[in-house]
Scaffold this active site. Structure first.
Site, PDB file in Angstrom:
ATOM      1  N   GLU A 147      -0.097  -1.143   5.918  1.00 50.53           N
ATOM      2  CA  GLU A 147       0.965  -0.756   6.825  1.00 50.53           C
ATOM      3  C   GLU A 147       0.846   0.877   6.835  1.00 50.53           C
ATOM      4  OE1 GLU A 147       4.898   0.992   7.991  1.00 50.53           O
ATOM      5  OE2 GLU A 147       3.940   1.674   6.224  1.00 50.53           O
ATOM      6  N   GLU A 148       0.444   2.027   5.882  1.00 49.17           N
ATOM      7  CA  GLU A 148       0.388   3.088   6.006  1.00 49.17           C
ATOM      8  C   GLU A 148      -0.780   3.437   6.752  1.00 49.17           C
ATOM      9  OE1 GLU A 148       2.967   4.737   5.213  1.00 49.17           O
ATOM     10  OE2 GLU A 148       3.738   4.015   3.546  1.00 49.17           O
TER      11      GLU A 148
ATOM     12  N   ARG B 266       5.026  10.469  18.034  1.00 50.96           N
ATOM     13  CA  ARG B 266       5.874   9.396  17.818  1.00 50.96           C
ATOM     14  C   ARG B 266       6.570   8.905  19.327  1.00 50.96           C
ATOM     15  NH1 ARG B 266       6.044   7.324  12.466  1.00 50.96           N
ATOM     16  NH2 ARG B 266       5.004   9.192  11.315  1.00 50.96           N
TER      17      ARG B 266
ATOM     18  N   ASP C  68       0.821  -1.200   0.111  1.00 52.62           N
ATOM     19  CA  ASP C  68      -0.008   0.087   0.146  1.00 52.62           C
ATOM     20  C   ASP C  68       0.871   1.274   0.022  1.00 52.62           C
ATOM     21  OD1 ASP C  68       0.803  -0.589   2.645  1.00 52.62           O
ATOM     22  OD2 ASP C  68      -0.597   0.811   3.496  1.00 52.62           O
TER      23      ASP C  68
HETATM   24  N1  BES Z   1       8.487   2.747   5.482  1.00 57.64           N
HETATM   25  C1  BES Z   1       7.923   3.762   6.494  1.00 57.64           C
HETATM   26  C2  BES Z   1       8.656   3.795   7.673  1.00 57.64           C
HETATM   27  C3  BES Z   1       9.951   4.115   7.764  1.00 57.64           C
HETATM   28  C4  BES Z   1      10.614   5.559   6.879  1.00 57.64           C
HETATM   29  C5  BES Z   1      11.150   3.240   8.065  1.00 57.64           C
HETATM   30  C6  BES Z   1      11.861   5.761   6.844  1.00 57.64           C
HETATM   31  C7  BES Z   1      12.459   3.617   8.041  1.00 57.64           C
HETATM   32  C8  BES Z   1      12.858   4.682   7.473  1.00 57.64           C
HETATM   33  C9  BES Z   1       6.703   3.304   6.544  1.00 57.64           C
HETATM   34  O1  BES Z   1       6.053   2.958   5.463  1.00 57.64           O
HETATM   35  C10 BES Z   1       5.871   4.498   7.342  1.00 57.64           C
HETATM   36  O2  BES Z   1       5.947   5.310   6.719  1.00 57.64           O
HETATM   37  N2  BES Z   1       5.279   4.231   8.280  1.00 57.64           N
HETATM   38  C11 BES Z   1       4.256   5.013   8.838  1.00 57.64           C
HETATM   39  C12 BES Z   1       3.550   4.209   9.809  1.00 57.64           C
HETATM   40  C13 BES Z   1       2.198   4.766  10.610  1.00 57.64           C
HETATM   41  C14 BES Z   1       1.396   5.171   9.507  1.00 57.64           C
HETATM   42  C15 BES Z   1       1.916   3.817  11.450  1.00 57.64           C
HETATM   43  C16 BES Z   1       5.084   6.170   9.357  1.00 57.64           C
HETATM   44  O3  BES Z   1       5.959   6.062   9.946  1.00 57.64           O
HETATM   45  O4  BES Z   1       4.336   7.252   9.405  1.00 57.64           O
HETATM   46 MN    MN Z   2       7.368   1.907   4.180  1.00 55.79          MN
HETATM   47 MN    MN Z   3       5.437   4.702   4.585  1.00 52.84          MN
END
Ligand code: BES
Ligand code: MN
Ligand code: MN
Length: 455
Positions: free
Chosen positions: A153-154, A329, A88
């Protein structure tokens, strides 16, 4: 060079075409009108996993979008890897800032531009192509493999979390391979060993029973935007410290050696301000470096404030209600449940008495720290050295991947976060890209890593 790596090099143009095809499907998990696109993306990945030789390939329905599962378990005596990624993507807006349309993947100066190019379709495709190359080289895999891809995931990953918690026996493995992170700097092999957690919330404030003429009622009727402004202003001080009582109580700070190691990474705060952030100044808690602020300190942000009149022109109205989307966060040892409870009661306490507030949790995930003293991380650094010619740096990331904590808690698996994005890849932003060299070397790194674990 292994024959799997040679296969990958020969087939790189086709791999790229397959990635482009996947990127044309707008699998935006948060928008219900794209549910069909999410399923189509899952089906396309499923077909590819079947084609390359994976077995038991199937979609698993969840409360959200389907999971994609497949396995190949014929490497007797070898470890089992659980390969994870997400198909996604985030919404592409603001659309007018994209140089080429988000769902028309375009090559430009050595990069592939599209929403999801690197987060995370490009890295999922890299995983699948690594497996394809290994199969092509020897009609077998060097270790046992389970693949589990998600489409939420997003938006917090509730579906996969429920599945992992309820079916641990179906996911038996020795470690997880997660490709959803980035290199610390171009050409520098990197493994991520810590992620922040998060709680994503919405505050809804109601004032009058209906929208009102702002001339007739202005001065007497409460305005929910002002109530939100008062609330938000009390959540964080001008130094970036969160003012929710008890919020910092449980935090475990990184050790001094850890912080010292971060200081020796090639990172220039002024360069980061200028080229990555592009603001006049950086903000944050005094006494902490940028890496500490983004990796090891909690934070609170406002993402949007729906409500009232936002069309072109002017409308004189006191809106009856307004919302704020606010997330925090979290860092190791904070729990989403406690953080939300503290936040909710504080917001209710500081809300102006003329309005009513409703504080809702949209999704949440735990922070995680990954121990590095296991053979999988060691094998990863050997493989990365082969491909990149450098020693691996271990970093944390300020982002979140909620399922990684669950792999540890419910399945007992250490995760190897081996990703190939770059800090300026514009993930979640306009003009997201994946560096084409990183796509190719990412595939080679994953091949070498799996070969190394299976040796
Ligand atoms: N891939 C990212 C997280 C990430 C970014 C890990 C850079 C390491 C380096 C992931 O897809 C993401 O964006 N996660 C969301 C999760 C949330 C919506 C629960 C985030 O971090 O905002
Ligand atoms: Mn990601
Ligand atoms: Mn992401």
């Amino acid at each position: 060079m292994s024959s799997a790596v040679a296969f990958a090099r020969r087939n790189q143009p086709r791999f790229l075409d397959d990635l482009k095809a996947l990127l044309r499907i707008p699998s935006i998990s948060t928008l219900p009108e794209h549910d069909g696109d999410c399923r189509k993306t899952a089906e396309s990945l499923l077909a590819d996993l079947k084609r390359i030789g994976m077995e038991h390939a199937r979609l698993i329905d969840t409360s959200g979008h389907p999971l994609v599962y497949a396995d190949w378990l014929h490497a007797a005596g070898k470890p089992t890897v659980l390969v994870y990624g997400h198909y996604d993507v985030q919404p592409p807006d603001p659309l007018d800032e994209w140089l080429t349309p988000p769902f028309e993947p375009t090559e430009r100066n050595g990069n592939l531009y599209a929403r999801g190019a690197v987060d995370d379709k490009g890295q999922v495709v890299a995983q699948v192509k690594a497996l394809e190359s290994l199969f092509a080289a020897s009609h077998a895999l060097p270790l046992n493999v389970r693949v589990l891809l998600e489409g939420d995931e997003e938006v917090g990953g509730e579906g996969i979390a429920d599945y992992v918690a309820s079916r641990p026996a179906d996911l038996k493995a020795d470690f997880a391979l997660v490709s959803d992170s980035e290199l610390f700097a171009p050409g520098l092999p990197t493994i991520c060993v810590g992620l922040r957690g998060m709680i994503y919330t919405e505050i809804e404030v109601r004032g009058a029973k209906t929208d009102l003429h702002s001339g007739m009622y202005g001065g007497a009727a409460p305005n929910p935007f002002f109530a939100l402004a008062h609330i938000i202003a009390k959540l964080k001080d001008e130094n970036g410290r969160i003012l929710i009582p008890g919020f910092y109580d449980d935090i475990v700070a990184p050790g001094v050696e850890q912080v010292a190691a971060w200081r020796s990474l090639p990172f220039d705060e002024e360069e980061y301000r200028k080229t990555e952030v592009g603001s006049k100044q950086l903000v944050g808690e005094p006494g902490y470096s940028v890496l500490e602020r983004t990796w090891a300190r909690p934070t609170l942000d406002v993402h949007g404030m729906p409500g009232g009149f936002i069309g072109a022109g002017a409308k004189t109205v006191i809106p009856a209600k307004a919302q704020a989307k606010i997330s925090m966060r979290l860092v190791p040892n904070q729990t989403p449940a406690k953080a939300f409870a503290l936040y909710k009661s504080f917001v209710e306490k500081i809300a102006p008495p003329a309005v009513s507030v409703d504080v809702r949790l949209i999704h949440s995930g735990d922070a995680c720290l990954i121990p590095v003293d296991n053979p999988y991380i060691q094998a990863a650094t050997r493989a990365l050295h082969d491909v990149w010619g450098k020693d691996t740096v271990f970093i944390r990331s300020g982002g979140s991947i909620p399922i990684v904590g669950d792999f540890d808690r419910h399945l007992g698996l250490p995760s190897v976060l081996m990703g190939f994005g770059l800090p300026d890849d514009n993930i979640h932003a306009p003009n997201e890209k994946f560096n084409l060299k990183n796509f190719a070397l990412g595939i080679e790194s994953l091949i070498r890593f799996l070969e190394e674990v299976g040796r």
